[in-house]
Design a protein around this motif. Structure first.
Motif, PDB file in Angstrom:
ATOM      1  N   VAL A 342       0.564  -1.546   0.117  1.00 41.65           N
ATOM      2  CA  VAL A 342      -0.054   0.548   0.160  1.00 41.65           C
ATOM      3  C   VAL A 342       0.819   1.032   0.254  1.00 41.65           C
ATOM      4  CG1 VAL A 342      -1.875   1.570   1.425  1.00 41.65           C
ATOM      5  CG2 VAL A 342      -1.643  -1.442   1.001  1.00 41.65           C
ATOM      6  N   ALA A 343       1.874   1.195   0.529  1.00 45.34           N
ATOM      7  CA  ALA A 343       3.229   2.360   0.267  1.00 45.34           C
ATOM      8  C   ALA A 343       3.545   2.734  -0.937  1.00 45.34           C
ATOM      9  CB  ALA A 343       3.713   2.312   1.489  1.00 45.34           C
ATOM     10  N   ALA A 344       3.909   1.447  -1.402  1.00 47.07           N
ATOM     11  CA  ALA A 344       4.071   1.705  -3.173  1.00 47.07           C
ATOM     12  C   ALA A 344       3.084   2.686  -3.672  1.00 47.07           C
ATOM     13  CB  ALA A 344       4.531   0.197  -3.372  1.00 47.07           C
ATOM     14  N   ILE A 345       1.728   2.021  -3.640  1.00 51.46           N
ATOM     15  CA  ILE A 345       0.604   2.358  -3.751  1.00 51.46           C
ATOM     16  C   ILE A 345       0.515   4.402  -3.405  1.00 51.46           C
ATOM     17  CG2 ILE A 345      -1.710   2.869  -4.737  1.00 51.46           C
ATOM     18  CD1 ILE A 345      -1.453  -0.292  -4.050  1.00 51.46           C
ATOM     19  N   LEU A 346       0.426   4.266  -2.225  1.00 49.67           N
ATOM     20  CA  LEU A 346       0.468   5.833  -2.030  1.00 49.67           C
ATOM     21  C   LEU A 346       1.875   6.564  -2.765  1.00 49.67           C
ATOM     22  CD1 LEU A 346      -0.419   5.445   1.690  1.00 49.67           C
ATOM     23  CD2 LEU A 346      -1.784   5.818  -0.015  1.00 49.67           C
ATOM     24  N   TYR A 347       3.307   6.121  -2.473  1.00 47.87           N
ATOM     25  CA  TYR A 347       4.340   7.171  -2.893  1.00 47.87           C
ATOM     26  C   TYR A 347       3.934   7.594  -4.588  1.00 47.87           C
ATOM     27  CZ  TYR A 347       9.009   7.772  -4.634  1.00 47.87           C
ATOM     28  OH  TYR A 347      10.073   8.712  -5.258  1.00 47.87           O
ATOM     29  N   SER A 389       1.050 -20.618  -1.204  1.00 46.05           N
ATOM     30  CA  SER A 389       2.110 -19.123  -1.016  1.00 46.05           C
ATOM     31  C   SER A 389       1.724 -18.514  -2.375  1.00 46.05           C
ATOM     32  CB  SER A 389       2.075 -19.376  -0.062  1.00 46.05           C
ATOM     33  OG  SER A 389       2.263 -19.931   1.225  1.00 46.05           O
ATOM     34  N   ALA A 390       2.003 -19.899  -2.752  1.00 43.23           N
ATOM     35  CA  ALA A 390       2.253 -18.377  -4.335  1.00 43.23           C
ATOM     36  C   ALA A 390       1.366 -18.527  -4.725  1.00 43.23           C
ATOM     37  CB  ALA A 390       3.000 -19.016  -5.564  1.00 43.23           C
ATOM     38  N   VAL A 391      -0.047 -19.063  -5.174  1.00 41.17           N
ATOM     39  CA  VAL A 391      -1.114 -18.866  -5.158  1.00 41.17           C
ATOM     40  C   VAL A 391      -1.793 -17.382  -5.038  1.00 41.17           C
ATOM     41  CG1 VAL A 391      -3.899 -19.553  -6.003  1.00 41.17           C
ATOM     42  CG2 VAL A 391      -1.634 -21.274  -6.417  1.00 41.17           C
ATOM     43  N   ALA A 392      -0.916 -17.609  -3.735  1.00 46.07           N
ATOM     44  CA  ALA A 392      -2.313 -16.442  -2.659  1.00 46.07           C
ATOM     45  C   ALA A 392      -1.216 -15.336  -3.257  1.00 46.07           C
ATOM     46  CB  ALA A 392      -1.882 -16.836  -0.941  1.00 46.07           C
ATOM     47  N   PHE A 393       0.166 -14.976  -3.002  1.00 50.58           N
ATOM     48  CA  PHE A 393       0.227 -13.906  -4.045  1.00 50.58           C
ATOM     49  C   PHE A 393       0.007 -13.306  -4.633  1.00 50.58           C
ATOM     50  CE2 PHE A 393       3.381 -14.494   0.332  1.00 50.58           C
ATOM     51  CZ  PHE A 393       4.016 -13.507  -0.071  1.00 50.58           C
ATOM     52  N   GLY A 394      -0.295 -14.543  -5.779  1.00 49.51           N
ATOM     53  CA  GLY A 394      -0.355 -14.034  -7.264  1.00 49.51           C
ATOM     54  C   GLY A 394      -2.155 -13.232  -7.144  1.00 49.51           C
ATOM     55  N   VAL A 395      -2.816 -14.532  -6.226  1.00 56.12           N
ATOM     56  CA  VAL A 395      -4.231 -13.705  -6.388  1.00 56.12           C
ATOM     57  C   VAL A 395      -3.775 -11.834  -5.607  1.00 56.12           C
ATOM     58  CG1 VAL A 395      -6.421 -13.437  -5.278  1.00 56.12           C
ATOM     59  CG2 VAL A 395      -4.992 -15.778  -6.660  1.00 56.12           C
ATOM     60  N   PHE A 396      -3.254 -12.056  -5.049  1.00 57.14           N
ATOM     61  CA  PHE A 396      -3.552 -10.723  -4.445  1.00 57.14           C
ATOM     62  C   PHE A 396      -2.705  -9.419  -5.117  1.00 57.14           C
ATOM     63  CE2 PHE A 396       0.332  -7.833  -1.766  1.00 57.14           C
ATOM     64  CZ  PHE A 396      -1.332  -7.233  -0.674  1.00 57.14           C
ATOM     65  N   ALA A 402      -5.928  -5.543 -10.573  1.00 59.33           N
ATOM     66  CA  ALA A 402      -7.273  -4.589 -10.947  1.00 59.33           C
ATOM     67  C   ALA A 402      -7.913  -3.598 -10.616  1.00 59.33           C
ATOM     68  CB  ALA A 402      -8.186  -6.099 -11.263  1.00 59.33           C
ATOM     69  N   LEU A 403      -7.928  -3.872  -9.576  1.00 57.34           N
ATOM     70  CA  LEU A 403      -8.034  -2.404  -8.387  1.00 57.34           C
ATOM     71  C   LEU A 403      -7.768  -1.425  -9.239  1.00 57.34           C
ATOM     72  CD1 LEU A 403     -10.687  -1.919  -5.884  1.00 57.34           C
ATOM     73  CD2 LEU A 403      -8.618  -1.955  -4.931  1.00 57.34           C
ATOM     74  N   LEU A 404      -6.776  -0.858  -9.039  1.00 56.63           N
ATOM     75  CA  LEU A 404      -5.699   0.394  -9.574  1.00 56.63           C
ATOM     76  C   LEU A 404      -6.372   0.255 -10.916  1.00 56.63           C
ATOM     77  CD1 LEU A 404      -2.813  -0.208  -7.803  1.00 56.63           C
ATOM     78  CD2 LEU A 404      -3.950   1.272  -7.263  1.00 56.63           C
ATOM     79  N   PRO A 410      -4.258   6.929 -16.499  1.00 55.00           N
ATOM     80  CA  PRO A 410      -3.269   6.058 -17.108  1.00 55.00           C
ATOM     81  C   PRO A 410      -1.795   6.420 -16.541  1.00 55.00           C
ATOM     82  CG  PRO A 410      -4.170   8.653 -18.124  1.00 55.00           C
ATOM     83  CD  PRO A 410      -5.360   8.294 -16.664  1.00 55.00           C
ATOM     84  N   GLY A 411      -1.852   7.338 -15.256  1.00 49.08           N
ATOM     85  CA  GLY A 411      -0.386   6.513 -15.167  1.00 49.08           C
ATOM     86  C   GLY A 411      -0.258   6.406 -14.718  1.00 49.08           C
ATOM     87  N   PHE A 412      -0.854   5.387 -13.564  1.00 52.18           N
ATOM     88  CA  PHE A 412      -0.285   4.459 -13.001  1.00 52.18           C
ATOM     89  C   PHE A 412      -0.386   2.907 -14.100  1.00 52.18           C
ATOM     90  CE2 PHE A 412      -2.509   7.407  -9.615  1.00 52.18           C
ATOM     91  CZ  PHE A 412      -2.144   6.349  -8.273  1.00 52.18           C
TER      92      PHE A 412
END
Length: 917
Positions: A342-347, A389-396, A402-404, A410-412
Motif C-alpha cells: 500500500v505504501a508503494a501505491i501511495l508513493y 502461498s504462490a497462488v495467494a501472492f498471485g491473487v493478491f 485490477a482494482l487500480l 493512465p498515470g498508474f
C-alpha cells in the motif's frame, strides 16, 4: 605517506577510541562508539579549518588580481586598504562553506571573479547511496556538533538504562521515569526553539521521540511494569506525536529520526520477550509510516521501515521461529507485506511525472521477493505450502492490479503493469512448486524480468542490473537442481516448467528490447543484450523440449522410446524455430529469425547420428516425423527468403544448398532401406539404386533450377545455388559412383534375367552419362563465368573417359554372362574372345569419334580418335599377332583393317581453324 586530508580524522579516531576504552565498562562498546565520536569530531574540525583557509586564500588571491589589473591598465592607483575585520565573537553556530564565504568581504565585484562548483551529472543514486548521502547531509549539513551530540546522547541513554537495570542503583520506576523525562525535555526544548532555530529544534524533537520510544518499550518488555495493552496505547500516542510533528513542520528528517530510533529500540535493549510483543510494536511503527505515506512522498521513511522490519523479521525467522508461533507470525507477515505494498501505491499517487506516476521499485518488488521467501520458511512443514502461498501472492497482486486499473488513471499504467507481471509470475510459479520444483528459480526469474521492465520504463539502470542478476541467478540455480526427470503428466514436469519459466523471463527481456520498442537509453554493456537474451531464452526452450522427450514416468519407464527421443526433440526444436521465425517477420524482430537460419544444423546432426546408429528414415513412425520436420524447414526457408533483411544472402544460400545435400542423404537412406528389406545386397541392384537416387537429384536440379527465366520460389532467387553449387558435389558423386560400378559390378540382375545393354546396371550407367551431359550443357547454356571450374574442356574429357569405361565394361559383362568368361582380371584379360572384341570395339569408337569430328570440324576430337585407332594397331601387333592361327585373331585383324579403310576414305582430317576460314 597518508594524505593530510585524512590525518586529522585518523588521529580523532584513535584518541576517541582510547578515551572510550578508558571511560566505558565494555571494551568493545568504548572502542566503537569512542572511535566513531572522535572521528566525526575530527572530521568536522578538519572541514572547518579547510573552509577558513580557503576563504582567506581566496581573499588574498582577489587582492593580487586587483593590483595586477591596475598595473596592466597603466594607472598608478594604490590598492584599496584591506578593511579591518570586526572582533570575532564565538557562537555555537553551524559552520559550513556558505557561512564562511558570506563572512568574507571581497575587494571587488563578485562578477569579476567567482568560484562556482563544477556541475556533476546526476546518475540517479540507488537506495544505499541515497541513504548514505542523506545521513551524511544530516550529520554535516547543519549544526554538526548538535547532531553528533544527539547521537552520542541517545546511545548513552540506552546503555545507561541497561546499566542501571543490571546494577540495581534505583528502583526501576525511577530509572525509567528519568529516561522518559530526558526524552520529554528534549522534545519540549525542540518545540520551544522551532521558530528561532528550526534545524536545531527538529534534531532535538527527533531525539526526544526516540527516547520516549525506548522508555515505553523497556517498561513493557524488559521490566514488565507496564501492561502490553498500556504500552501499546503509549506507543501509538508517541507514533502519532512524531507523525504530527513531522507533518506539521514538513520535516522528513524528524520523521526519519523518530522512526530510526523507534526501530532501533528492540535491537539496542535486547531481551527475551515474545514475538507478538516485538512484531506488535513494529506493526504500530509501520502503521504510522503508512499514515505518513498517505500524506507525504517521503521515500526515505518508507525505506527505513521496510529495511528494519523485514531485516529483523528475517533474523528472527532464522534464529527463533518455531511452528508453534505460526499463526501470529503469518498474521504479522501478511500485515507487513500489505502495509508496504500500500505504501508503494501511495508513493506512486503522490509523485506524478510527465510520463506517468513514479514507481518505487524497492517497495514494489521487495515485499514480493523477501516476503515470499519468509512465507516459504513459514509453511515449509505444510504439504504444498509453497505452491499455495504462490497462488495467494498471485491473487493478491492481480487483485490489486485490477482494482487500480479500474479506479486510477493512465498515470498508474506502469504500477498496474508491474503488479500484473508479479501476479502472473506467482501464479505461473505455483505449478512447478506444487510438483516439487524449487521456488527460487521460478519466482526469481519472473521477478527479475519484472524488475528489468520497470527499470526500462523508468530509465533507471539499477533495477535493470538487479533484474538481470536475478534472472541469471535463477538460471544457475535451476541448472544446478536438474536431477531425476520423473513426471506423470506430459509437459507438467517440474524440470520442464522450470526451464520454460526461465525461458519466458529471458524472451520477455529480449522482446522489450526489440527494435522499435519504447525503451530508455541502454548502458554500453546492454547493447548486445537483446540478442543474448533471446538466444539464452531459446536455449532454455530447447532444454525444456529435451527434458520432456527424455522424461520417465513414476514406474521408471521412459515416456518416449529411446529410438524416437532424438527425432521428437528435433521436431520440437523445428516447430519452435518456425514459430520464432514467423513471429520475427510479423513483429519486425530480426533476432527471432536466427534459430530458423541455422535449423539445418540440428537436422543434419540428428540425421547423421541416427544413420550411424542404424536407424532409417522410413523405419516405424520416423517417416511421418521426418516429413513434418521437412515441412517446417521449408516453411522457415520461405519465410526468411520473403523477409528482406532477416538474413544475409550468403547464409540463405548455404541453407538452400545444405538442404539439397541433406535431402540427397535422406533419399540415399530410403534406397538403402529398400535394398536391405529386399535382400538385394548381392545383386547389381545394390549399386544401381543409390546411383539412381543421385541421378534423379542431379536431373531435377539441372532441369528445374537451370531453366532460363525461372520464376517462382526458390528458383527466382536461388537458381544458381541449386543447379551449380548444390549440384556440383552430387555430379562428382554420380561420376565416380558410375565409374566404380562399371568396373566392379558384374551385372547380376536377379530376379531379372541378364539382357545385354538393357539390364539394370547398364541402363543406369547410360542414364548417369546422359544426366551428366545434360547438367554440363545446362551450365554452358547459362554461361556462368564463376562456374569455369565445371564448364571447361576438362569436363568433356572426363565424360569421354567415363563413356569409354562404360562401353568397354559392357562388353566384358557380355563376355562373362553369355560366353562364360570368368569375372576376374586374369580371366577377362586372358580370354581371346575378349581381346578380339576389345580391338573391334576400340576401332568402332575411333570411327565414331572421327566421324563426329569430321562433321563438326573438330580437329582435336579427330586426332583423339586417330590416337585410339593407333592404340588398336599397336595392340594387334604386340598381342594379337602371336595368335594369328586362332579364329578370333583373324576376325580381329580383318574387321579392324576394313574399318580403318572406311575411316581413311570417309573421315579425312579436318582442316585447322585458320584454314577452314
Amino acid at each position: 605517506m597518508k594524505s593530510p586530508r585524512y590525518g586529522l580524522t585518523i588521529w580523532g579516531l584513535v584518541v576517541g577510541a582510547v578515551l572510550g576504552w578508558l571511560s566505558a565498562d565494555s571494551v568493545a562498546v568504548g572502542l566503537v562508539f569512542g572511535g566513531l565520536a572522535g572521528a566525526l569530531a575530527a572530521k568536522w574540525l578538519a572541514k572547518s579549518i579547510r573552509d577558513v583557509v580557503r576563504a582567506e586564500t581566496e581573499a588574498v588571491f582577489d587582492d593580487l588580481s586587483a593590483q595586477l589589473a591596475v598595473v596592466q591598465m597603466g594607472a598608478a592607483v594604490p590598492p584599496a586598504p584591506k578593511p579591518v575585520p570586526p572582533p570575532m565573537v564565538l557562537e555555537p553556530v553551524a559552520i559550513g562553506r556558505d557561512t564562511v564565504t558570506d563572512s568574507v568581504a571581497l575587494p571587488f565585484a563578485a562578477s569579476e571573479r567567482t568560484f562556482r562548483p563544477m556541475p556533476v551529472a546526476d546518475d540517479g543514486p540507488g537506495v544505499m547511496a541515497s541513504a548514505l548521502d542523506t545521513a551524511r547531509a544530516w550529520l554535516l549539513g547543519g549544526n554538526t556538533i548538535v547532531r553528533v551530540g544527539l547521537i552520542i546522547l541517545f546511545v548513552g541513554l540506552s546503555f545507561l538504562a541497561r546499566y542501571a537495570a543490571m546494577a540495581g542503583m534505583f528502583p526501576i520506576e525511577v530509572r525509567l521515569a528519568l529516561v522518559g523525562a530526558a526524552g520529554v525535555a528534549l522534545l519540549g526544548v525542540g518545540l520551544l526553539r522551532r521558530a528561532a532555530r528550526p534545524a536545531f529544534a527538529l534534531a532535538l524533537q527527533g531525539a526526544g521521540v526516540g527516547v520516549i520510544y525506548m522508555t515505553v518499550f523497556a517498561a513493557a518488555r524488559l521490566f514488565e511494569i507496564v501492561s502490553p495493552t498500556a504500552a501499546l496505547v503509549l506507543m501509538v500516542i508517541v507514533c502519532a506525536l512524531g507523525c504530527w510533528l513531522a507533518l506539521r513542520q514538513d520535516s522528513q528528517g524528524l520523521a526519519a529520526g523518530s522512526f530510526a530510533g523507534g526501530f532501533a529500540v528492540p535491537v539496542l535493549l535486547g531481551g527475551e520477550g515474545s514475538s507478538i510483543g516485538l512484531f506488535g510494536y513494529y506493526a504500530v511503527l509501520n502503521l504510522a509510516i503508512l499514515f505518513i505515506a498517505h500524506r507525504r512522498s517521503w521515500r526515505m521513511i518508507n525505506l527505513i521501515g521496510f529495511v528494519a522490519t523485514f531485516g529483523v523479521a528475517t533474523a528472527w525467522g532464522l534464529l527463533r521461529y518455531t511452528p508453534a508461533t505460526y499463526a501470529s507470525s503469518q498474521a504479522f507477515l501478511a500485515l507487513f507485506i500489505g502495509i508496504y505494498v500500500v505504501a508503494a501505491i501511495l508513493y506512486a499517487r503522490n509523485t506524478p511525472g510527465r510520463l506517468g506516476n513514479f514507481v518505487d521499485s524497492t517497495l514494489l518488488f521487495g515485499p514480493a521477493l523477501i516476503g515470499f521467501g519468509l512465507q516459504v520458511g513459514l509453511v515449509r512443514s505444510f504439504e504444498n505450502g509453497d505452491a499455495i502461498s504462490a497462488v495467494a501472492f498471485g491473487v493478491f497482486y492481480l487483485g490489486l492490479a485490477a482494482l487500480l486499473w479500474r479506479r486510477t488513471g493512465p498515470g498508474f499504467a506502469l504500477l498496474v503493469g508491474a503488479m500484473t507481471a508479479i501476479g502472473i509470475g506467482f501464479v505461473t510459479a505455483a505449478v512447478p512448486l506444487a510438483l516439487g520444483a524449487r521456488w527460487t528459480a521460478s519466482a526469481w526469474a519472473i521477478e527479475g524480468a519484472a524488475a528489468y521492465w520497470v527499470g526500462l520504463r523508468q530509465s533507471r539502470w539499477l533495477p535493470r542490473v538487479f533484474g538481470l542478476a536475478l534472472v541469471g541467478v535463477s538460471a544457475l540455480i535451476y541448472l544446478g537442481t536438474i536431477g531425476d526427470n520423473v513426471a506423470a503428466l506430459a509437459g507438467l514436469g517440474q524440470h520442464v516448467i522450470g526451464a520454460l519459466t526461465i525461458a519466458a523471463a529471458l524472451l520477455a527481456i529480449a522482446w522489450w528490447l526489440r527494435p522499435g520498442a519504447p525503451r530508455s537509453q541502454l548502458l554500453s554493456g546492454e547493447q548486445a543484450l537483446p540478442e543474448a537474451a533471446f538466444i539464452a531464452g531459446f536455449g532454455f526452450v530447447c532444454l525444456a523440449i529435451g527434458l520432456e522427450v527424455t522424461r520417465r514416468v513414476p514406474a521408471g519407464d521412459a515416456a518416449v522410446t529411446p529410438a524416437l527421443q532424438s527425432l521428437l526433440f528435433l521436431l520440437g526444436v523445428a516447430a519452435s524455430a518456425a514459430l520464432a521465425t514467423f513471429a520475427g517477420r510479423k513483429f519486425a524482430w530480426p533476432v527471432a529469425t536466427w534459430p530458423g537460419r541455422v535449423l539445418l544444423v540440428p537436422v543434419a546432426i540428428v540425421l547423421v547420428a541416427r544413420l550411424a546408429l542404424g536407424e532409417h528414415v522410413l523405419a516405424g513412425p520416423d517417416g511421418a516425423i521426418w516429413l513434418a520436420v521437412a515441412g517446417l524447414h521449408v516453411s522457415v526457408l520461405w519465410a526468411n527468403d520473403h523477409d528482406a533483411g532477416t538474413a544475409s544472402g550468403g547464409l540463405l544460400r548455404i541453407a538452400h544448398v545444405g538442404s539439397v545435400w541433406v535431402g540427397t542423404l535422406v533419399l540415399a537412406d530410403i534406397i538403402w532401406f529398400g535394398i536391405d528389406r529386399g535382400g538385394l545386397w548381392h545383386t547389381a541392384w545394390a549399386a544401381v539404386l543409390p546411383l539412381l537416387g543421385g541421378i534423379a537429384v542431379l536431373a531435377i536440379l539441372a532441369a528445374w533450377g537451370g531453366r532460363s527465366g525461372a520464376t517462382g520460389w526458390p528458383r527466382d532467387r536461388h537458381a544458381n545455388a541449386y543447379y551449380r553449387t548444390a549440384a556440383t558435389p552430387i555430379a562428382l558423386w554420380v561420376y565416380f559412383a558410375a565409374m566404380v560400378a562399371a568396373v566392379v559390378v558384374r551385372g547380376h540382375a536377379a530376379p531379372l534375367p541378364y539382357i545385354p545393354l538393357l539390364n539394370p546396371l547398364e541402363v543406369t550407367l547410360g542414364l548417369a552419362v546422359g544426366v551428366l551431359v545434360f547438367w554440363q550443357r545446362t551450365l554452358e547454356a547459362r554461361r556462368l563465368d564463376s562456374a569455369g571450374n565445371v564448364t571447361g574442356n576438362g569436363v568433356w574429357v572426363m565424360l569421354a573417359v567415363l563413356v569409354f569405361v562404360v562401353v568397354n565394361t559392357a562388353w566384358l559383362r557380355i563376355a562373362h554372362h553369355l560366353l562364360g568368361v570368368e569375372w576376374s582380371a586374369g580371366g577377362l584379360l586372358g580370354s581371346p574372345v575378349v581381346q578380339t572384341g576389345i580391338s573391334i570395339l576400340w576401332t568402332l569408337l575411333a570411327l565414331a569419334s572421327m566421324l563426329a569430328a569430321h562433321r563438326r570440324v573438330l580437329r582435336g576430337l579427330w586426332l583423339t580418335g586417330a590416337g585410339l585407332l593407333g592404340a588398336v594397331v599397336v595392340k594387334l601387333l604386340l598381342l594379337d599377332l602371336s595368335a594369328t592361327g586362332d579364329g578370333q585373331r583373324i576376325v580381329a585383324f580383318v574387321v579392324v583393317g576394313v574399318l580403318m579403310l572406311v575411316v581413311g576414305y570417309f573421315v579425312p582430317l579436318p582442316p585447322r581453324a585458320a584454314e577452314a576460314d
